[in-house]
Design a protein around this motif. Structure first.
Motif, PDB file in Angstrom:
ATOM      1  N   PRO A 118       0.833  -1.207   0.000  1.00 34.75           N
ATOM      2  CA  PRO A 118       0.000   0.000   0.000  1.00 34.75           C
ATOM      3  C   PRO A 118       0.865   1.254   0.000  1.00 34.75           C
ATOM      4  O   PRO A 118       1.910   1.305   0.655  1.00 34.75           O
ATOM      5  N   ARG A 119       0.440   2.253  -0.738  1.00 35.22           N
ATOM      6  CA  ARG A 119       1.227   3.487  -0.866  1.00 35.22           C
ATOM      7  C   ARG A 119       1.365   4.209   0.469  1.00 35.22           C
ATOM      8  O   ARG A 119       2.323   4.915   0.688  1.00 35.22           O
ATOM      9  N   ASN A 120       0.378   4.031   1.361  1.00 35.76           N
ATOM     10  CA  ASN A 120       0.447   4.732   2.651  1.00 35.76           C
ATOM     11  C   ASN A 120       1.279   3.970   3.689  1.00 35.76           C
ATOM     12  O   ASN A 120       1.469   4.449   4.805  1.00 35.76           O
ATOM     13  N   GLY A 121       1.756   2.767   3.328  1.00 37.06           N
ATOM     14  CA  GLY A 121       2.600   2.001   4.242  1.00 37.06           C
ATOM     15  C   GLY A 121       1.849   1.301   5.359  1.00 37.06           C
ATOM     16  O   GLY A 121       2.447   0.707   6.242  1.00 37.06           O
ATOM     17  N   ARG A 122       0.521   1.365   5.340  1.00 38.18           N
ATOM     18  CA  ARG A 122      -0.280   0.702   6.384  1.00 38.18           C
ATOM     19  C   ARG A 122      -0.770  -0.639   5.865  1.00 38.18           C
ATOM     20  O   ARG A 122      -1.431  -0.722   4.845  1.00 38.18           O
ATOM     21  N   TYR A 123      -0.447  -1.678   6.612  1.00 34.88           N
ATOM     22  CA  TYR A 123      -0.784  -3.039   6.208  1.00 34.88           C
ATOM     23  C   TYR A 123      -1.820  -3.621   7.154  1.00 34.88           C
ATOM     24  O   TYR A 123      -1.693  -3.504   8.365  1.00 34.88           O
ATOM     25  N   SER A 124      -2.811  -4.288   6.573  1.00 36.44           N
ATOM     26  CA  SER A 124      -3.748  -5.046   7.403  1.00 36.44           C
ATOM     27  C   SER A 124      -3.031  -6.331   7.817  1.00 36.44           C
ATOM     28  O   SER A 124      -2.048  -6.739   7.186  1.00 36.44           O
ATOM     29  N   PRO A 125      -3.524  -7.007   8.861  1.00 37.55           N
ATOM     30  CA  PRO A 125      -2.907  -8.294   9.248  1.00 37.55           C
ATOM     31  C   PRO A 125      -2.884  -9.297   8.088  1.00 37.55           C
ATOM     32  O   PRO A 125      -1.889  -9.998   7.909  1.00 37.55           O
ATOM     33  N   LEU A 126      -3.958  -9.327   7.296  1.00 43.35           N
ATOM     34  CA  LEU A 126      -3.999 -10.244   6.152  1.00 43.35           C
ATOM     35  C   LEU A 126      -2.943  -9.855   5.109  1.00 43.35           C
ATOM     36  O   LEU A 126      -2.247 -10.710   4.575  1.00 43.35           O
ATOM     37  N   GLN A 127      -2.819  -8.546   4.839  1.00 43.90           N
ATOM     38  CA  GLN A 127      -1.805  -8.099   3.885  1.00 43.90           C
ATOM     39  C   GLN A 127      -0.403  -8.468   4.360  1.00 43.90           C
ATOM     40  O   GLN A 127       0.427  -8.893   3.552  1.00 43.90           O
ATOM     41  N   LEU A 128      -0.131  -8.308   5.648  1.00 47.21           N
ATOM     42  CA  LEU A 128       1.188  -8.658   6.179  1.00 47.21           C
ATOM     43  C   LEU A 128       1.468 -10.146   6.001  1.00 47.21           C
ATOM     44  O   LEU A 128       2.577 -10.538   5.630  1.00 47.21           O
ATOM     45  N   GLN A 129       0.461 -10.965   6.256  1.00 52.53           N
ATOM     46  CA  GLN A 129       0.623 -12.407   6.087  1.00 52.53           C
ATOM     47  C   GLN A 129       0.875 -12.746   4.614  1.00 52.53           C
ATOM     48  O   GLN A 129       1.785 -13.516   4.290  1.00 52.53           O
ATOM     49  N   GLU A 130       0.057 -12.180   3.722  1.00 55.43           N
ATOM     50  CA  GLU A 130       0.227 -12.441   2.290  1.00 55.43           C
ATOM     51  C   GLU A 130       1.562 -11.893   1.788  1.00 55.43           C
ATOM     52  O   GLU A 130       2.210 -12.505   0.946  1.00 55.43           O
ATOM     53  N   ARG A 131       1.976 -10.748   2.320  1.00 52.04           N
ATOM     54  CA  ARG A 131       3.244 -10.146   1.909  1.00 52.04           C
ATOM     55  C   ARG A 131       4.409 -11.036   2.333  1.00 52.04           C
ATOM     56  O   ARG A 131       5.360 -11.224   1.574  1.00 52.04           O
TER      57      ARG A 131
END
Length: 147
Positions: A118-131
């Motif tokens: 994400p451009r704003n640098g804020r990750y959801s828990p799901l995004q962090l896991q997928e990342r």
């Protein structure tokens, strides 16, 4: 500082750049410091500064740095580097010309990196896991062993 967009490459320029990256470059996910998330980075190292200046001129982005010389008999060398969205835009233009394992890394980055960064640098828990899964898969793409 204004964000620069890379220049569009001609097919000849894209093929040449892909060849340089296949031969002397890297496509990786790198950390600038321990507290930051990994960023997409393209680098090319060379003792021929003129080649790296040409790359910088045709892309319109990136920086060139001196590499540290560890022994007196070593030739001075330089590294061209471009990161994040600028690197992604360059990959879009050269991916079809890559021939090494770097082609697989480029394709994966083009599909997953924008969605998982994400451009704003804020990750959801799901995004962090997928990342995290994306990073493991990306870094697991390596040259095939000989034999």
């Amino acid at each position: 500082m204004a964000y620069l967009s890379p220049k569009p490459l001609s097919p000849l320029e894209a093929g040449y750049l892909a060849g340089l990256i296949d031969g002397e470059g890297t496509i990786t996910l790198s950390r600038r410091n321990l507290n930051k998330h990994r960023a997409l980075v393209i680098t090319i190292s060379s003792t021929e500064l003129s080649i790296l200046k040409y790359v910088q001129a045709i892309t319109g982005v990136g920086k060139i740095t001196n590499k540290r010389i560890t022994k007196a008999n070593h030739t001075p060398s330089f590294t061209y580097q471009v990161a994040n969205r600028q690197a992604l835009y360059i990959l879009k233009q050269i991916a079809d010309y890559l021939r090494s394992y770097k082609a697989d890394r480029a394709r994966l980055a083009l599909i997953e990196y924008p969605r998982l960064t994400p451009r704003n640098g804020r990750y959801s828990p799901l995004q962090l896991q997928e990342r995290t899964q994306f990073i493991e898969k990306f870094l697991g793409i390596r040259p095939k062993p000989l034999g």
